[in-house]
Enzyme design. Structure first.
Site, short mmCIF file in Angstrom:
data_model
loop_
_atom_site.label_atom_id
_atom_site.label_comp_id
_atom_site.label_asym_id
_atom_site.label_seq_id
_atom_site.Cartn_x
_atom_site.Cartn_y
_atom_site.Cartn_z
N GLU A 1 1.94 4.06 -18.17
CA GLU A 1 0.98 3.63 -16.88
C GLU A 1 0.67 4.59 -15.34
OE1 GLU A 1 3.63 -0.93 -16.02
OE2 GLU A 1 3.83 1.07 -14.71
N PRO A 2 0.32 5.64 -16.32
CA PRO A 2 -0.11 7.22 -15.25
C PRO A 2 -1.69 6.65 -14.75
CG PRO A 2 -1.04 7.56 -17.31
CD PRO A 2 -0.34 6.45 -17.58
N GLY A 3 -1.83 6.37 -13.35
CA GLY A 3 -3.01 6.18 -12.09
C GLY A 3 -3.32 7.82 -12.07
N ARG A 4 -2.57 8.44 -11.18
CA ARG A 4 -3.68 9.44 -10.75
C ARG A 4 -4.01 11.06 -11.91
NH1 ARG A 4 -1.82 10.72 -5.36
NH2 ARG A 4 0.43 9.47 -5.78
N CYS B 1 -12.64 6.52 15.73
CA CYS B 1 -11.60 6.38 16.84
C CYS B 1 -9.48 6.13 16.35
CB CYS B 1 -11.93 5.53 17.49
SG CYS B 1 -13.63 5.17 17.67
N GLY C 1 3.25 7.97 -12.44
CA GLY C 1 4.07 9.01 -11.85
C GLY C 1 3.78 10.40 -11.73
N TYR D 1 -7.06 7.22 -5.67
CA TYR D 1 -5.87 6.32 -4.20
C TYR D 1 -7.12 6.90 -2.99
CZ TYR D 1 -2.46 5.28 -7.24
OH TYR D 1 -1.40 5.31 -8.55
N ARG E 1 -5.78 8.97 2.43
CA ARG E 1 -4.15 9.89 2.01
C ARG E 1 -3.67 10.50 2.72
NH1 ARG E 1 -3.50 12.27 -1.97
NH2 ARG E 1 -0.83 11.41 -2.39
#
Ligand code: LLP
Length: 418
Positions: free
Chosen positions: A270-273, A342, A236, A371, A309
């Site tokens: 548990e970091p991702g970003r 579109c 997070g 992401y 995003r």
């Protein structure tokens, strides 16, 4: 902070000119900096050094095998949320005892696969899930480790869609329910509830809500005299997209570590970003500029299917010219930078100041490492784009672009229609 910088008028990824890459390969494409990726992992690892945590990269942020491999080689574990992620994690060669498995809706077959793979533990989000894991484990004659995911009812400042630790979300178990589960844990002979997990949301820039959540968990451990082996404090951590001033890894560690003190459990992150977000960009080509009734548009060859995003969270991504135009005879104008899809939601930036781009110019959409590709799709029958990584000054392809035949490979026309 990251390895995408201008030298003169040219944007570089480490020491490679982005324009040279764009001239060579088909746009759009993702481009990652290995150095930035590893630097961010190490920043967190160093900041928490004294606690020797297990850092499980949250692979939903980016599950390209090369990215996973690079982190696994550094010693990272992986946070997974599906059988598919388990499959990819194993392909990346991570030790099973460095895999943690979260998610509110694990299927029985996925639980079977994870038990077979001998992962470290499941982050369990309900008592019914616990029952199922217990049943599967018993069938296999195994005893498996469980961390209960607590919903601490803390609201961080972030987008509602990525807030996960408040009472109104589907995630985790309340303290009251967790207490009851601990009280009757003897009913579940094939699981050991020896961990707690908390993840309150994503892109959280201040440490306050993390601290509040961890304090509540510690208080829960103390008042119930729980014997815990692992405390998983989730991911997070926010990054810079625009002008945020997110906590640094060091500030985060300085806020968290004193809370843990001399306690005996192993810390899990548990970091991702934080690890991958600023290590990737999406490079796209200007197809047209267009004057609307009261807006000017830059239409590029990337679309919301490549990076969704901005469309779904209204997320801000900086947009830079890969080669800055010579500015002496140009005044920046205000544009919406949009894709070819579109839908009016297909945009990368609104009301952005750019020196008038020409057809064929390249733009870089920054902060696209997390992401970005992992949320891409084939919408509008657009093949997914290629991914490249600069490793020690050299360009490596880490994913082939899809082609038209990939779009129909899995589709079947029943014979009655032929
Ligand atoms: N652990 C759990 C249980 C999670 O659900 C997540 C992210 C993470 C760790 C990693 O969070 P991070 O460190 O990356 O913030 N698609 C959204 C973000 C969704 C996050 C989902 N869960 C976006 O593009 O902003």
């Amino acid at each position: 902070m990251h390895e995408f910088r201008y030298k003169g008028n040219e944007l570089y990824c480490e020491n490679v000119r982005v324009r040279d890459v764009a001239d060579e390969v088909k746009t759009p494409f993702y481009l990652y900096s290995y150095k930035t990726l590893i630097d961010h992992y190490r920043k967190l690892k160093d900041a928490f050094k004294s606690a020797e945590p297990l850092i499980c990269f949250s692979m939903k942020a980016n599950s390209n095998l090369a990215i996973l491999k690079a982190l696994v080689k550094e010693g990272a574990g992986l946070d997974i949320v599906s059988g598919g992620e388990l499959y990819k994690a194993r392909k990346a060669g991570v030790e099973p005892q460095k895999i943690v498995y979260a998610g509110v809706g694990k299927k029985e077959e996925e639980i079977v696969e994870a038990i077979k793979a001998n992962i470290l533990f499941f982050n369990v989000e309900s008592e019914s899930e616990l029952k199922l894991i217990n049943r599967v484990a018993s069938r296999k004659g195994r005893v498996v480790n469980i961390a209960l995911r607590i919903n601490p009812d803390i609201k961080p400042k972030t987008h509602d869609y990525i807030t996960t630790g408040t009472k109104t979300t589907k995630f985790g178990i309340s303290f009251d329910d967790a207490r009851i589960i601990f009280q009757r844990q003897n009913k579940y002979g094939n699981v050991l509830i020896n961990g707690l997990h908390v993840h309150i949301g994503s892109q959280i820039t201040e440490s306050k809500p993390f601290v509040a959540a961890i304090k509540r968990i510690l208080n829960f451990i103390d008042t119930n005299a729980l014997n815990i082996k692992w405390l998983n404090i989730g991911g997070g951590l926010g990054i810079i997209y625009a002008d945020e001033k997110p906590q640094t890894a060091e500030e985060f560690a300085r806020a968290v570590l004193p809370l843990i003190g001399e306690r005996k459990f192993r810390l899990i992150l548990e970091p991702g970003r934080f690890i991958v977000g600023n290590s990737g960009i999406l490079v796209t080509k200007v197809l047209y500029t267009k004057k609307g009734a009261n807006k000017d548009f830059v239409i590029v060859d990337a679309g919301m299917n490549d990076l969704i995003r901005p469309s779904i969270y209204g997320a801000y991504h900086e947009i830079l010219s890969v080669t800055k135009p010579i500015t002496y005879n140009l005044k920046p104008k205000t544009y919406d930078i949009v894709g070819p899809i579109c839908e009016s939601g297909d945009f990368f930036g609104k009301n952005r100041k750019l020196n008038e781009p020409a057809q064929g110019d390249f733009l870089a959409i920054m902060g696209a490492g997390a992401y970005g590709f992992s949320m891409s799709s084939n919408y509008n029958a657009r093949p997914r784009v290629a991914e490249f990584m600069i490793i020690k000054g050299k360009l490596h392809k880490i994913r082939q672009a899809e082609n038209y035949s990939d779009l129909v490979k899995k589709e079947i026309i029943p014979s009655v229609l032929r």
